[in-house]
Design a protein around this motif. Structure first.
Motif, PDB file in Angstrom:
ATOM      1  N   TYR A 106       0.832  -1.390  -0.055  1.00 23.56           N
ATOM      2  CA  TYR A 106       0.040   0.034   0.105  1.00 23.56           C
ATOM      3  C   TYR A 106       0.794   1.145   0.108  1.00 23.56           C
ATOM      4  CZ  TYR A 106      -3.374   3.644   1.632  1.00 23.56           C
ATOM      5  OH  TYR A 106      -4.043   4.711   1.788  1.00 23.56           O
ATOM      6  N   CYS A 107       0.792   2.067  -1.034  1.00 19.86           N
ATOM      7  CA  CYS A 107       1.565   3.545  -1.092  1.00 19.86           C
ATOM      8  C   CYS A 107       0.900   4.400  -0.072  1.00 19.86           C
ATOM      9  CB  CYS A 107       1.541   3.698  -2.756  1.00 19.86           C
ATOM     10  SG  CYS A 107       2.460   5.276  -2.567  1.00 19.86           S
ATOM     11  N   GLU A 108       1.885   5.016   0.714  1.00 18.71           N
ATOM     12  CA  GLU A 108       1.504   5.923   1.705  1.00 18.71           C
ATOM     13  C   GLU A 108       1.057   7.300   0.709  1.00 18.71           C
ATOM     14  OE1 GLU A 108       4.049   5.963   4.713  1.00 18.71           O
ATOM     15  OE2 GLU A 108       3.136   4.045   5.688  1.00 18.71           O
ATOM     16  N   ASN A 109       1.752   7.491  -0.421  1.00 18.35           N
ATOM     17  CA  ASN A 109       1.612   8.760  -0.964  1.00 18.35           C
ATOM     18  C   ASN A 109       0.251   8.898  -1.826  1.00 18.35           C
ATOM     19  OD1 ASN A 109       4.000  10.371  -0.265  1.00 18.35           O
ATOM     20  ND2 ASN A 109       5.028   9.849  -2.370  1.00 18.35           N
ATOM     21  N   CYS A 110      -0.125   8.004  -2.824  1.00 17.79           N
ATOM     22  CA  CYS A 110      -1.132   8.078  -3.614  1.00 17.79           C
ATOM     23  C   CYS A 110      -2.054   7.161  -3.302  1.00 17.79           C
ATOM     24  CB  CYS A 110      -0.481   7.636  -5.194  1.00 17.79           C
ATOM     25  SG  CYS A 110      -0.069   5.871  -5.570  1.00 17.79           S
ATOM     26  N   GLY A 111      -2.012   5.915  -2.353  1.00 15.96           N
ATOM     27  CA  GLY A 111      -3.018   5.076  -1.861  1.00 15.96           C
ATOM     28  C   GLY A 111      -3.157   4.086  -2.805  1.00 15.96           C
ATOM     29  N   TYR A 112      -2.325   3.672  -3.559  1.00 19.66           N
ATOM     30  CA  TYR A 112      -2.347   2.642  -4.867  1.00 19.66           C
ATOM     31  C   TYR A 112      -1.846   1.433  -3.949  1.00 19.66           C
ATOM     32  CZ  TYR A 112      -1.573  -0.434  -9.012  1.00 19.66           C
ATOM     33  OH  TYR A 112      -1.531  -1.160  -9.943  1.00 19.66           O
ATOM     34  N   SER A 113      -3.077   0.218  -4.206  1.00 17.91           N
ATOM     35  CA  SER A 113      -2.574  -1.039  -3.392  1.00 17.91           C
ATOM     36  C   SER A 113      -2.223  -2.057  -4.860  1.00 17.91           C
ATOM     37  CB  SER A 113      -3.793  -1.614  -2.935  1.00 17.91           C
ATOM     38  OG  SER A 113      -4.212  -0.826  -1.610  1.00 17.91           O
ATOM     39  N   PHE A 114      -1.139  -2.617  -4.619  1.00 18.02           N
ATOM     40  CA  PHE A 114      -0.608  -3.723  -5.505  1.00 18.02           C
ATOM     41  C   PHE A 114       0.048  -4.960  -4.851  1.00 18.02           C
ATOM     42  CE2 PHE A 114       2.598  -0.823  -4.496  1.00 18.02           C
ATOM     43  CZ  PHE A 114       3.967  -1.299  -4.213  1.00 18.02           C
ATOM     44  N   ASP A 115       0.118  -6.082  -5.585  1.00 18.31           N
ATOM     45  CA  ASP A 115       0.439  -7.367  -5.163  1.00 18.31           C
ATOM     46  C   ASP A 115       2.088  -6.994  -5.442  1.00 18.31           C
ATOM     47  OD1 ASP A 115      -2.000  -8.450  -4.695  1.00 18.31           O
ATOM     48  OD2 ASP A 115      -1.875  -9.597  -6.769  1.00 18.31           O
ATOM     49  N   PHE A 116       2.878  -7.655  -4.416  1.00 13.14           N
ATOM     50  CA  PHE A 116       4.212  -7.825  -4.395  1.00 13.14           C
ATOM     51  C   PHE A 116       4.847  -9.380  -4.339  1.00 13.14           C
ATOM     52  CE2 PHE A 116       5.983  -8.160  -0.311  1.00 13.14           C
ATOM     53  CZ  PHE A 116       4.875  -7.868   0.437  1.00 13.14           C
ATOM     54  N   THR A 117       5.710  -9.625  -4.930  1.00 18.44           N
ATOM     55  CA  THR A 117       6.310 -10.906  -4.746  1.00 18.44           C
ATOM     56  C   THR A 117       7.763 -10.690  -4.074  1.00 18.44           C
ATOM     57  OG1 THR A 117       5.364 -11.481  -6.800  1.00 18.44           O
ATOM     58  CG2 THR A 117       7.107 -12.828  -6.058  1.00 18.44           C
ATOM     59  N   THR A 118       7.977 -11.661  -3.040  1.00 15.60           N
ATOM     60  CA  THR A 118       9.239 -11.815  -2.395  1.00 15.60           C
ATOM     61  C   THR A 118      10.095 -12.921  -2.938  1.00 15.60           C
ATOM     62  OG1 THR A 118       8.257 -13.161  -0.538  1.00 15.60           O
ATOM     63  CG2 THR A 118       8.178 -10.933  -0.078  1.00 15.60           C
ATOM     64  N   GLN A 119      11.394 -12.684  -2.413  1.00 18.19           N
ATOM     65  CA  GLN A 119      12.278 -13.796  -2.896  1.00 18.19           C
ATOM     66  C   GLN A 119      11.979 -15.167  -2.354  1.00 18.19           C
ATOM     67  OE1 GLN A 119      14.758 -13.437  -5.290  1.00 18.19           O
ATOM     68  NE2 GLN A 119      14.692 -15.726  -5.056  1.00 18.19           N
ATOM     69  N   ASP A 120      11.379 -15.185  -1.065  1.00 15.22           N
ATOM     70  CA  ASP A 120      10.899 -16.382  -0.465  1.00 15.22           C
ATOM     71  C   ASP A 120       9.554 -17.106  -1.195  1.00 15.22           C
ATOM     72  OD1 ASP A 120      12.841 -16.180   1.539  1.00 15.22           O
ATOM     73  OD2 ASP A 120      11.389 -15.339   2.826  1.00 15.22           O
ATOM     74  N   ASP A 121       8.738 -15.994  -1.675  1.00 17.78           N
ATOM     75  CA  ASP A 121       7.650 -16.543  -2.608  1.00 17.78           C
ATOM     76  C   ASP A 121       8.222 -17.425  -3.872  1.00 17.78           C
ATOM     77  OD1 ASP A 121       5.884 -15.275  -0.728  1.00 17.78           O
ATOM     78  OD2 ASP A 121       5.661 -13.563  -2.086  1.00 17.78           O
ATOM     79  N   LEU A 122       8.919 -16.460  -4.446  1.00 20.30           N
ATOM     80  CA  LEU A 122       9.804 -17.297  -5.733  1.00 20.30           C
ATOM     81  C   LEU A 122      10.208 -18.562  -5.545  1.00 20.30           C
ATOM     82  CD1 LEU A 122      10.963 -14.151  -7.505  1.00 20.30           C
ATOM     83  CD2 LEU A 122       9.013 -15.422  -8.041  1.00 20.30           C
ATOM     84  N   ASN A 123      11.034 -18.762  -4.120  1.00 17.67           N
ATOM     85  CA  ASN A 123      11.766 -19.784  -3.947  1.00 17.67           C
ATOM     86  C   ASN A 123      10.909 -21.061  -3.642  1.00 17.67           C
ATOM     87  OD1 ASN A 123      14.131 -18.519  -4.084  1.00 17.67           O
ATOM     88  ND2 ASN A 123      14.384 -18.254  -2.031  1.00 17.67           N
ATOM     89  N   ALA A 124       9.665 -20.870  -2.862  1.00 19.87           N
ATOM     90  CA  ALA A 124       8.668 -21.941  -2.541  1.00 19.87           C
ATOM     91  C   ALA A 124       8.110 -22.314  -3.990  1.00 19.87           C
ATOM     92  CB  ALA A 124       7.612 -21.056  -1.571  1.00 19.87           C
ATOM     93  N   GLN A 125       7.894 -21.458  -4.958  1.00 21.01           N
ATOM     94  CA  GLN A 125       7.150 -21.776  -6.211  1.00 21.01           C
ATOM     95  C   GLN A 125       8.081 -22.524  -6.948  1.00 21.01           C
ATOM     96  OE1 GLN A 125       5.725 -18.542  -8.684  1.00 21.01           O
ATOM     97  NE2 GLN A 125       4.693 -19.871  -9.730  1.00 21.01           N
ATOM     98  N   TYR A 126       9.169 -22.327  -6.947  1.00 20.46           N
ATOM     99  CA  TYR A 126      10.187 -23.023  -7.714  1.00 20.46           C
ATOM    100  C   TYR A 126      10.727 -24.342  -7.045  1.00 20.46           C
ATOM    101  CZ  TYR A 126      14.941 -24.201  -9.874  1.00 20.46           C
ATOM    102  OH  TYR A 126      15.911 -24.790 -10.642  1.00 20.46           O
ATOM    103  N   ASN A 127      10.609 -24.319  -5.800  1.00 17.64           N
ATOM    104  CA  ASN A 127      10.907 -25.883  -5.223  1.00 17.64           C
ATOM    105  C   ASN A 127       9.497 -26.636  -5.346  1.00 17.64           C
ATOM    106  OD1 ASN A 127      13.231 -25.119  -4.060  1.00 17.64           O
ATOM    107  ND2 ASN A 127      12.399 -24.326  -2.031  1.00 17.64           N
ATOM    108  N   LYS A 128       8.398 -26.189  -5.477  1.00 24.08           N
ATOM    109  CA  LYS A 128       7.033 -26.859  -5.779  1.00 24.08           C
ATOM    110  C   LYS A 128       7.216 -27.475  -7.215  1.00 24.08           C
ATOM    111  CE  LYS A 128       1.983 -26.309  -5.923  1.00 24.08           C
ATOM    112  NZ  LYS A 128       1.069 -25.551  -5.713  1.00 24.08           N
ATOM    113  N   LEU A 129       7.512 -26.454  -8.062  1.00 19.72           N
ATOM    114  CA  LEU A 129       7.677 -26.891  -9.516  1.00 19.72           C
ATOM    115  C   LEU A 129       8.627 -28.007  -9.754  1.00 19.72           C
ATOM    116  CD1 LEU A 129       7.149 -23.163 -11.091  1.00 19.72           C
ATOM    117  CD2 LEU A 129       5.545 -25.469 -11.354  1.00 19.72           C
ATOM    118  N   ASN A 130       9.784 -27.752  -9.171  1.00 18.84           N
ATOM    119  CA  ASN A 130      10.880 -28.813  -9.014  1.00 18.84           C
ATOM    120  C   ASN A 130      10.304 -30.235  -8.523  1.00 18.84           C
ATOM    121  OD1 ASN A 130      13.630 -29.338 -10.002  1.00 18.84           O
ATOM    122  ND2 ASN A 130      14.398 -29.075  -7.698  1.00 18.84           N
ATOM    123  N   THR A 131       9.702 -30.323  -7.604  1.00 17.67           N
ATOM    124  CA  THR A 131       8.984 -31.476  -6.979  1.00 17.67           C
ATOM    125  C   THR A 131       8.142 -32.151  -7.969  1.00 17.67           C
ATOM    126  OG1 THR A 131       9.359 -30.842  -4.647  1.00 17.67           O
ATOM    127  CG2 THR A 131       7.763 -32.455  -5.212  1.00 17.67           C
TER     128      THR A 131
END
Length: 147
Positions: A98-123
């Motif tokens: 959530y942006c405190e300047n303009c109030g825009y809300s957006f999804d964000f992806t962390t490295q942990d999210d990417l690692n979890a998705q990669y490990n699931k696809l690898n399995t």
């Protein structure tokens, strides 16, 4: 476990439909393995979200995790008035910024999210390859002994 179930279903299909069912199952397993590999490569190239607002480029962004829903597996039974439940409940979460300047809300992806998705696809890719190898060995064995 999934490979074992697939193997049992494939043997059943072979008994019902014959050699063509094994070939179809083998091709499907190969295509699944290739699909998981392509998705894994796409996740590997994806970068975590930047910690700035995409609308106004402000670094004043707050982050929070929101529950997106749940998935339950298993069932519930009642025996003599006592409820017995089995299975797991998985909570799905989304990362929201959530942006405190303009109030825009957006999804964000962390490295942990990417690692979890990669490990699931690898399995999943490993399971699909295992099923393809087992089916390939069965196909070769049946073909060898039939000729």
């Amino acid at each position: 476990m999934m490979a074992f179930i697939t193997l049992i279903l494939t043997i059943g299909l072979y008994m019902l439909l014959g050699f063509a069912a094994l070939i179809i199952a083998f091709v499907i397993a190969l295509l699944c393995a290739l699909g998981y590999h392509a998705q894994k490569n796409k996740v590997k190239q994806t970068q975590p979200s930047k910690r700035v607002c995409p609308m106004c480029s402000s670094p004043k962004v707050r982050f929070k995790h929101v529950v997106n829903g749940t998935t339950s597996t298993g069932g519930a039974t009642t025996v003599s008035g006592i409820s017995l439940a089995s299975g797991d409940t998985k909570i799905h979460r989304r990362n929201i910024a959530y942006c405190e300047n303009c109030g825009y809300s957006f999804d964000f992806t962390t490295q942990d999210d990417l690692n979890a998705q990669y490990n699931k696809l690898n399995t999943n890719e490993g399971c699909a390859i295992l099923v393809a190898v087992i089916l390939g060995v069965i196909l070769i064995t049946i073909w060898f002994y039939s000729h």
